[in-house]
Scaffold this active site. Structure first.
Site, PDB file in Angstrom:
ATOM      1  CG  ASP A 243      -0.748  -0.717   2.416  1.00  0.00           C
ATOM      2  OD1 ASP A 243       1.068  -0.200   2.516  1.00  0.00           O
ATOM      3  OD2 ASP A 243      -1.544  -0.721   4.024  1.00  0.00           O
ATOM      4  CD  GLN A 309      -5.914   3.681  12.629  1.00  0.00           C
ATOM      5  OE1 GLN A 309      -5.390   2.180  13.289  1.00  0.00           O
ATOM      6  NE2 GLN A 309      -5.846   4.147  11.882  1.00  0.00           N
TER       7      GLN A 309
HETATM    8  C1  LRH Z   1       1.353   0.232   5.701  1.00  0.00           C
HETATM    9  C2  LRH Z   1       2.265  -0.610   6.186  1.00  0.00           C
HETATM   10  C3  LRH Z   1       3.378  -0.130   6.243  1.00  0.00           C
HETATM   11  C4  LRH Z   1       4.536  -1.405   6.716  1.00  0.00           C
HETATM   12  C5  LRH Z   1       3.671  -2.141   7.775  1.00  0.00           C
HETATM   13  C6  LRH Z   1       3.117  -2.778   8.284  1.00  0.00           C
HETATM   14  O1  LRH Z   1       0.132  -0.348   5.569  1.00  0.00           O
HETATM   15  O2  LRH Z   1       2.240  -1.216   4.649  1.00  0.00           O
HETATM   16  O3  LRH Z   1       4.362   0.257   5.103  1.00  0.00           O
HETATM   17  O4  LRH Z   1       5.475  -0.484   7.104  1.00  0.00           O
HETATM   18  O5  LRH Z   1       1.833  -1.549   6.680  1.00  0.00           O
END
Ligand code: LRH
Length: 465
Positions: A243, A309
């Site tokens: 992501d 959160q």
């Molecule tokens: C953010 C993300 C980030 C990682 C963690 C596990 O969603 O991918 O880049 O370090 O989750």
């Protein structure tokens, strides 16, 4: 009628299915949104509810088929990094995904350092040894349940696992693989020497090549096409499956352009041609992850909105009506600044809120240890402290990146849902001495879609926000 491409984007708190109509200017539609939750299994291991996620995805795909029908030409998945499912030679899932916040990897970075030297991972991969990286999860398995590793034929990271379920094709997409702690710098394949040293190489999972972002894997499986109503010609694409890599694909081009992918984590970094492997970069705790096109993304993991959160979860335990994020931010806006700024990256904030380890008490203790007594139930005060703490972490990171690269950051673009937090944006503007802009609120999905469009050689003109 214009063509439509679909993105399934899973974050640690929620998942969504977005459709992009490829008009002259892309029009995004949110088709389905759903919560993502972890649970403790009978052995006390923290896991993702992968079956629940799959059923939400099928619901979303069915809705998309109803709305857009035969105009849909492709689909891709991006999710948080590092987590995976292990698959045996008979295509059975041996180890369903464990959540990277499970405690089974605790102490492993120290053990590896004492056996193989400090900065072992940094020297081999250019990636910081975060104790949740996939490599530590595999080492934990090797220690506690080695037969599972022996049986494993494929290591499918979450988006690869979902792409397999939809297409029947197994692959290991390279941006996500670069987060594992097992890949050579610049995405040059699994680091076999490192794996050998750690006793992990025996497994056939590392005989598989990495797949570049923007690779068309195949068509949707006929059964799933029938079930959802999606066209049988729909392609499944390996997008920028991590992501953060997907969001960073929307970083404006040019020198001195920093991004913050602002969600559960805040990932702050730059896009550069080559990984930065200097001792200064190591000391600044940067990780060189892979950009979708093979360039590098030196970045830092900052604890992110996770702190808010989890605090919200606990605030809401005693509220008659659940507090929304905008209500929390409004209370924070009117609260006072404390004398000290919270260090959101303190490791005590990593584990989720639980009855046994309540989150707000951890924040209270951090201040108490520094001689400041706070009321941890004061929503405005605590939330303001967290948001200010995040902005300070961005400022520190900006200074570190500038020192490491010798480049002045001209602009920071805040990408993702966190950019909706206006107070955070304002405080970041106050602390960081450069332009701070809001990027796309759905940057992870938009980046996913952008890389699909590149794979299909279709234009993708998207307005920010
Ligand atoms: C953010 C993300 C980030 C990682 C963690 C596990 O969603 O991918 O880049 O370090 O989750």
């Amino acid at each position: 009628m214009s063509e439509v491409i679909l993105a399934v984007d899973l974050g640690a708190e929620s998942g969504r299915l977005l459709a992009a109509e490829l008009n002259e200017e892309v029009v995004l539609h949110e088709v389905h949104r759903f919560p993502n939750q972890t649970f403790y299994d009978d052995l006390g291991i923290l896991r993702w509810d992968i079956d629940g996620l799959w059923s939400e995805i099928v619901t979303g795909l069915t809705q998309a088929a109803k709305i857009f029908g035969d105009r849909i030409i492709s689909l891709a998945f991006d999710t948080w990094a590092v987590d995976y499912a292990l698959i045996d030679v008979n295509d059975q899932v041996i180890e369903p995904p464990v959540c990277y916040r499970d405690t089974r990897t605790e102490g492993l970075p120290g053990e590896v350092a004492s056996k193989h030297g400090e900065n072992f991972f940094w020297h081999h991969t250019g990636v910081r040894d975060l104790n949740f990286n996939s490599v530590f999860q595999l080492l934990a398995l090797q220690k506690h349940d080695p037969s599972k590793l022996v049986q494993a034929d494929w290591f499918l990271m979450i988006p690869d696992f979902l792409a397999w379920k939809v297409s029947g094709v197994k692959s290991t997409e390279w941006t996500n693989a670069s987060s594992t702690g097992m890949v050579k710098p610049a995405g040059q394949g699994w680091h076999l020497e490192l794996l050998e040293t750690l006793g992990l190489k025996g497994s056939s999972i590392f005989e598989k090549p990495l797949t570049k972002s923007g690779t068309i894997l195949g068509n949707i499986l006929p059964d799933l096409a029938n079930k959802t109503g999606l066209p049988k010609t729909m392609k499944i694409i390996a997008t920028a499956a991590h992501d953060t890599a997907a969001a960073a694909a929307l970083t404006p081009p040019g020198e001195g352009q920093a991004f913050i992918s602002c969600g559960t984590w805040s990932l702050m970094g730059l896009v550069v041609d080559e990984p930065i492997l200097s001792p200064d970069a190591k000391d600044a705790l940067l990780s060189n992850e892979l950009h979708w096109d093979g360039r590098s993304r030196p970045l830092k993991n900052i604890m992110g909105l996770w702190v808010l959160q989890n605090s919200r979860k606990q605030f809401n335990e005693t509220q008659e009506n659940e507090l929304s994020y905008s209500e929390i931010v409004a209370l924070a806006r009117n609260a006072e600044d404390l004398k000290l700024i919270l260090d959101v990256d303190d490791s005590r904030f990593f584990l989720p809120h639980s009855e046994k380890n309540p989150y707000l008490e951890r924040i209270g203790a951090w201040f108490e240890e520094r001689g400041i007594t706070v009321d941890p139930t004061d929503v405005g005060l605590i939330s303001r402290a967290i948001i200010r703490g995040l902005a300070l972490a961005y400022k520190k990171c900006q200074d570190e990146i500038e020192a490491v690269t010798g480049t002045k950051i001209q602009k920071i673009t805040i990408l993702g849902g966190g950019a909706r937090n206006e107070l955070l944006v304002e405080m970041t503007r106050e602390m960081c001495n450069c332009a701070v802009e809001i990027g796309h609120y759905e940057a992870t999905s938009a980046g996913n879609l952008l890389v699909q469009a590149k794979a299909l050689q279709l234009p993708f003109n998207i307005e920010c926000l």
